[in-house]
Write a protein that holds these residues in place. Sequence first.
Motif, PDB file in Angstrom:
ATOM      1  N   GLU A 174      60.659  80.845  53.870  1.00  0.00           N
ATOM      2  CA  GLU A 174      59.574  80.092  53.210  1.00  0.00           C
ATOM      3  C   GLU A 174      58.644  81.034  52.450  1.00  0.00           C
ATOM      4  O   GLU A 174      58.214  80.751  51.344  1.00  0.00           O
ATOM      5  CB  GLU A 174      58.763  79.310  54.250  1.00  0.00           C
ATOM      6  CG  GLU A 174      59.506  78.115  54.812  1.00  0.00           C
ATOM      7  CD  GLU A 174      58.845  77.561  56.082  1.00  0.00           C
ATOM      8  OE1 GLU A 174      59.513  76.825  56.805  1.00  0.00           O
ATOM      9  OE2 GLU A 174      57.659  77.901  56.341  1.00  0.00           O
ATOM     10  N   LEU A 175      58.355  82.156  53.090  1.00  0.00           N
ATOM     11  CA  LEU A 175      57.393  83.097  52.479  1.00  0.00           C
ATOM     12  C   LEU A 175      57.990  83.841  51.289  1.00  0.00           C
ATOM     13  O   LEU A 175      57.299  84.140  50.319  1.00  0.00           O
ATOM     14  CB  LEU A 175      56.927  84.118  53.525  1.00  0.00           C
ATOM     15  CG  LEU A 175      56.077  83.576  54.671  1.00  0.00           C
ATOM     16  CD1 LEU A 175      55.914  84.631  55.758  1.00  0.00           C
ATOM     17  CD2 LEU A 175      54.703  83.124  54.170  1.00  0.00           C
ATOM     18  N   TYR A 176      59.265  84.170  51.392  1.00  0.00           N
ATOM     19  CA  TYR A 176      59.930  84.944  50.329  1.00  0.00           C
ATOM     20  C   TYR A 176      61.232  84.255  49.933  1.00  0.00           C
ATOM     21  O   TYR A 176      62.322  84.730  50.284  1.00  0.00           O
ATOM     22  CB  TYR A 176      60.196  86.382  50.808  1.00  0.00           C
ATOM     23  CG  TYR A 176      58.962  87.058  51.356  1.00  0.00           C
ATOM     24  CD1 TYR A 176      57.986  87.563  50.495  1.00  0.00           C
ATOM     25  CD2 TYR A 176      58.742  87.138  52.725  1.00  0.00           C
ATOM     26  CE1 TYR A 176      56.839  88.143  50.984  1.00  0.00           C
ATOM     27  CE2 TYR A 176      57.586  87.724  53.237  1.00  0.00           C
ATOM     28  CZ  TYR A 176      56.639  88.221  52.359  1.00  0.00           C
ATOM     29  OH  TYR A 176      55.499  88.789  52.855  1.00  0.00           O
ATOM     30  N   PRO A 177      61.113  83.118  49.238  1.00  0.00           N
ATOM     31  CA  PRO A 177      62.329  82.352  48.926  1.00  0.00           C
ATOM     32  C   PRO A 177      63.317  83.139  48.057  1.00  0.00           C
ATOM     33  O   PRO A 177      64.519  83.046  48.252  1.00  0.00           O
ATOM     34  CB  PRO A 177      61.808  81.113  48.205  1.00  0.00           C
ATOM     35  CG  PRO A 177      60.385  81.366  47.864  1.00  0.00           C
ATOM     36  CD  PRO A 177      59.891  82.468  48.752  1.00  0.00           C
ATOM     37  N   GLN A 178      62.791  83.881  47.122  1.00  0.00           N
ATOM     38  CA  GLN A 178      63.653  84.726  46.284  1.00  0.00           C
ATOM     39  C   GLN A 178      63.488  86.163  46.746  1.00  0.00           C
ATOM     40  O   GLN A 178      62.373  86.661  46.758  1.00  0.00           O
ATOM     41  CB  GLN A 178      63.215  84.653  44.810  1.00  0.00           C
ATOM     42  CG  GLN A 178      63.192  83.265  44.220  1.00  0.00           C
ATOM     43  CD  GLN A 178      64.576  82.670  44.107  1.00  0.00           C
ATOM     44  OE1 GLN A 178      65.553  83.391  43.974  1.00  0.00           O
ATOM     45  NE2 GLN A 178      64.675  81.358  44.192  1.00  0.00           N
ATOM     46  N   THR A 179      64.565  86.761  47.123  1.00  0.00           N
ATOM     47  CA  THR A 179      64.431  88.167  47.498  1.00  0.00           C
ATOM     48  C   THR A 179      65.667  88.930  47.043  1.00  0.00           C
ATOM     49  O   THR A 179      66.761  88.379  47.010  1.00  0.00           O
ATOM     50  CB  THR A 179      64.231  88.335  49.025  1.00  0.00           C
ATOM     51  OG1 THR A 179      63.898  89.690  49.302  1.00  0.00           O
ATOM     52  CG2 THR A 179      65.466  87.945  49.832  1.00  0.00           C
ATOM     53  N   GLU A 180      65.456  90.141  46.653  1.00  0.00           N
ATOM     54  CA  GLU A 180      66.595  90.961  46.231  1.00  0.00           C
ATOM     55  C   GLU A 180      66.259  92.436  46.366  1.00  0.00           C
ATOM     56  O   GLU A 180      65.091  92.800  46.593  1.00  0.00           O
ATOM     57  CB  GLU A 180      66.998  90.636  44.792  1.00  0.00           C
ATOM     58  CG  GLU A 180      65.881  90.789  43.812  1.00  0.00           C
ATOM     59  CD  GLU A 180      66.270  90.361  42.394  1.00  0.00           C
ATOM     60  OE1 GLU A 180      65.489  90.671  41.479  1.00  0.00           O
ATOM     61  OE2 GLU A 180      67.330  89.748  42.200  1.00  0.00           O
ATOM     62  N   CYS A 181      67.264  93.241  46.214  1.00  0.00           N
ATOM     63  CA  CYS A 181      67.095  94.690  46.272  1.00  0.00           C
ATOM     64  C   CYS A 181      66.128  95.109  45.157  1.00  0.00           C
ATOM     65  O   CYS A 181      66.250  94.634  44.022  1.00  0.00           O
ATOM     66  CB  CYS A 181      68.461  95.332  46.065  1.00  0.00           C
ATOM     67  SG  CYS A 181      68.418  97.119  46.054  1.00  0.00           S
ATOM     68  N   THR A 182      65.189  95.984  45.472  1.00  0.00           N
ATOM     69  CA  THR A 182      64.218  96.380  44.450  1.00  0.00           C
ATOM     70  C   THR A 182      64.720  97.538  43.576  1.00  0.00           C
ATOM     71  O   THR A 182      64.077  97.896  42.594  1.00  0.00           O
ATOM     72  CB  THR A 182      62.852  96.736  45.080  1.00  0.00           C
ATOM     73  OG1 THR A 182      63.076  97.591  46.192  1.00  0.00           O
ATOM     74  CG2 THR A 182      62.132  95.495  45.523  1.00  0.00           C
ATOM     75  N   PRO A 212      69.914  89.861  53.149  1.00  0.00           N
ATOM     76  CA  PRO A 212      68.621  89.334  52.688  1.00  0.00           C
ATOM     77  C   PRO A 212      67.475  89.595  53.668  1.00  0.00           C
ATOM     78  O   PRO A 212      66.326  89.765  53.251  1.00  0.00           O
ATOM     79  CB  PRO A 212      68.862  87.827  52.507  1.00  0.00           C
ATOM     80  CG  PRO A 212      70.191  87.521  53.078  1.00  0.00           C
ATOM     81  CD  PRO A 212      70.942  88.811  53.174  1.00  0.00           C
ATOM     82  N   PHE A 213      67.787  89.651  54.976  1.00  0.00           N
ATOM     83  CA  PHE A 213      66.735  89.959  55.945  1.00  0.00           C
ATOM     84  C   PHE A 213      66.118  91.325  55.640  1.00  0.00           C
ATOM     85  O   PHE A 213      64.902  91.489  55.656  1.00  0.00           O
ATOM     86  CB  PHE A 213      67.311  89.943  57.379  1.00  0.00           C
ATOM     87  CG  PHE A 213      66.321  90.369  58.423  1.00  0.00           C
ATOM     88  CD1 PHE A 213      65.393  89.467  58.931  1.00  0.00           C
ATOM     89  CD2 PHE A 213      66.289  91.686  58.883  1.00  0.00           C
ATOM     90  CE1 PHE A 213      64.457  89.869  59.883  1.00  0.00           C
ATOM     91  CE2 PHE A 213      65.369  92.097  59.824  1.00  0.00           C
ATOM     92  CZ  PHE A 213      64.447  91.182  60.321  1.00  0.00           C
ATOM     93  N   GLY A 214      66.973  92.296  55.358  1.00  0.00           N
ATOM     94  CA  GLY A 214      66.473  93.640  55.027  1.00  0.00           C
ATOM     95  C   GLY A 214      65.549  93.594  53.818  1.00  0.00           C
ATOM     96  O   GLY A 214      64.484  94.222  53.813  1.00  0.00           O
ATOM     97  N   HIS A 215      65.932  92.827  52.796  1.00  0.00           N
ATOM     98  CA  HIS A 215      65.089  92.734  51.598  1.00  0.00           C
ATOM     99  C   HIS A 215      63.739  92.077  51.942  1.00  0.00           C
ATOM    100  O   HIS A 215      62.688  92.478  51.440  1.00  0.00           O
ATOM    101  CB  HIS A 215      65.776  91.898  50.508  1.00  0.00           C
ATOM    102  CG  HIS A 215      67.066  92.494  50.035  1.00  0.00           C
ATOM    103  ND1 HIS A 215      67.269  93.848  49.948  1.00  0.00           N
ATOM    104  CD2 HIS A 215      68.227  91.914  49.627  1.00  0.00           C
ATOM    105  CE1 HIS A 215      68.499  94.081  49.507  1.00  0.00           C
ATOM    106  NE2 HIS A 215      69.094  92.929  49.317  1.00  0.00           N
ATOM    107  N   ARG A 216      63.802  91.056  52.806  1.00  0.00           N
ATOM    108  CA  ARG A 216      62.547  90.370  53.166  1.00  0.00           C
ATOM    109  C   ARG A 216      61.636  91.268  54.006  1.00  0.00           C
ATOM    110  O   ARG A 216      60.419  91.160  53.933  1.00  0.00           O
ATOM    111  CB  ARG A 216      62.855  89.046  53.890  1.00  0.00           C
ATOM    112  CG  ARG A 216      63.433  88.004  52.949  1.00  0.00           C
ATOM    113  CD  ARG A 216      63.549  86.616  53.563  1.00  0.00           C
ATOM    114  NE  ARG A 216      63.868  85.666  52.517  1.00  0.00           N
ATOM    115  CZ  ARG A 216      65.099  85.215  52.227  1.00  0.00           C
ATOM    116  NH1 ARG A 216      66.132  85.612  52.936  1.00  0.00           N
ATOM    117  NH2 ARG A 216      65.284  84.383  51.221  1.00  0.00           N
TER     118      ARG A 216
END
Length: 214
Positions: free
Chosen positions: A15-23, A175-179
């Motif tokens: 919910e907090l970070y719906p879109q997440t990806e490697c920076t 995705p957990f790591g990215h979040r």
Amino acid sequence: MSKKNAEAILLRLHELYPQTECTLDIDDNVFHLVVRAVLSAQCTDVRVNEVTKVLFEKHPDYMDFLEAGEEKIGRIIKPCGFWKAKSHYLYEIARMMRDDFDGKVPTTQEELMRFPGVGRKVANLIVSEMFGTPAVVVDTHCMRVSGRLGLSSGKDPLTIEKELMKILPKEEWAPFGHRMVDHGRTVCNARSPKCEECGLLDLCPTGKKKVKHG
Ligand code: SF4
């Protein structure tokens, strides 16, 4: 930490970070991500992305790195810090690709970790981002935030990785790591976590304790 609590945290993170990806920037060249990941040690991803734009314009692939040599590569990557060691690593990686891996980046963590400058964190990043192999990337943010949330109790990255793999579904590993990076950078900072305004406060043992005791 029970799987149920872990699920609640996972849901909230979505919910907090719906879109997440490697920076780090990712394109369709696996070697490029290896280079970016090696350069990211002790350097920000933003700077690595800037520097590698210039680097790959001049030297787009591993054969170009071999032709250019450590000196030339080193001059370009200087802003990333530790440039002598890093340019040596990158040259060696290119050489090993040519001599040992038939011109390709290997696809397993074990083989990737034969490259100088590539540890488990980088190997996990490469296989999960480029080869679709589920892996948890345990960096400094992941270590700190998952510990504070009570998702892990280990003190070293490998133990934490194993703990997280037990409680998270496979498809969530990357995705957990990215979040964790998203949350660690914006809210759960190393020195002064903003617990009062944190969207995970009601699920976080560390935050609850901190807020209660002021
Ligand atoms: S409540 Fe505090 S310690 Fe817990 S995740 Fe949020 S910022 Fe971090």
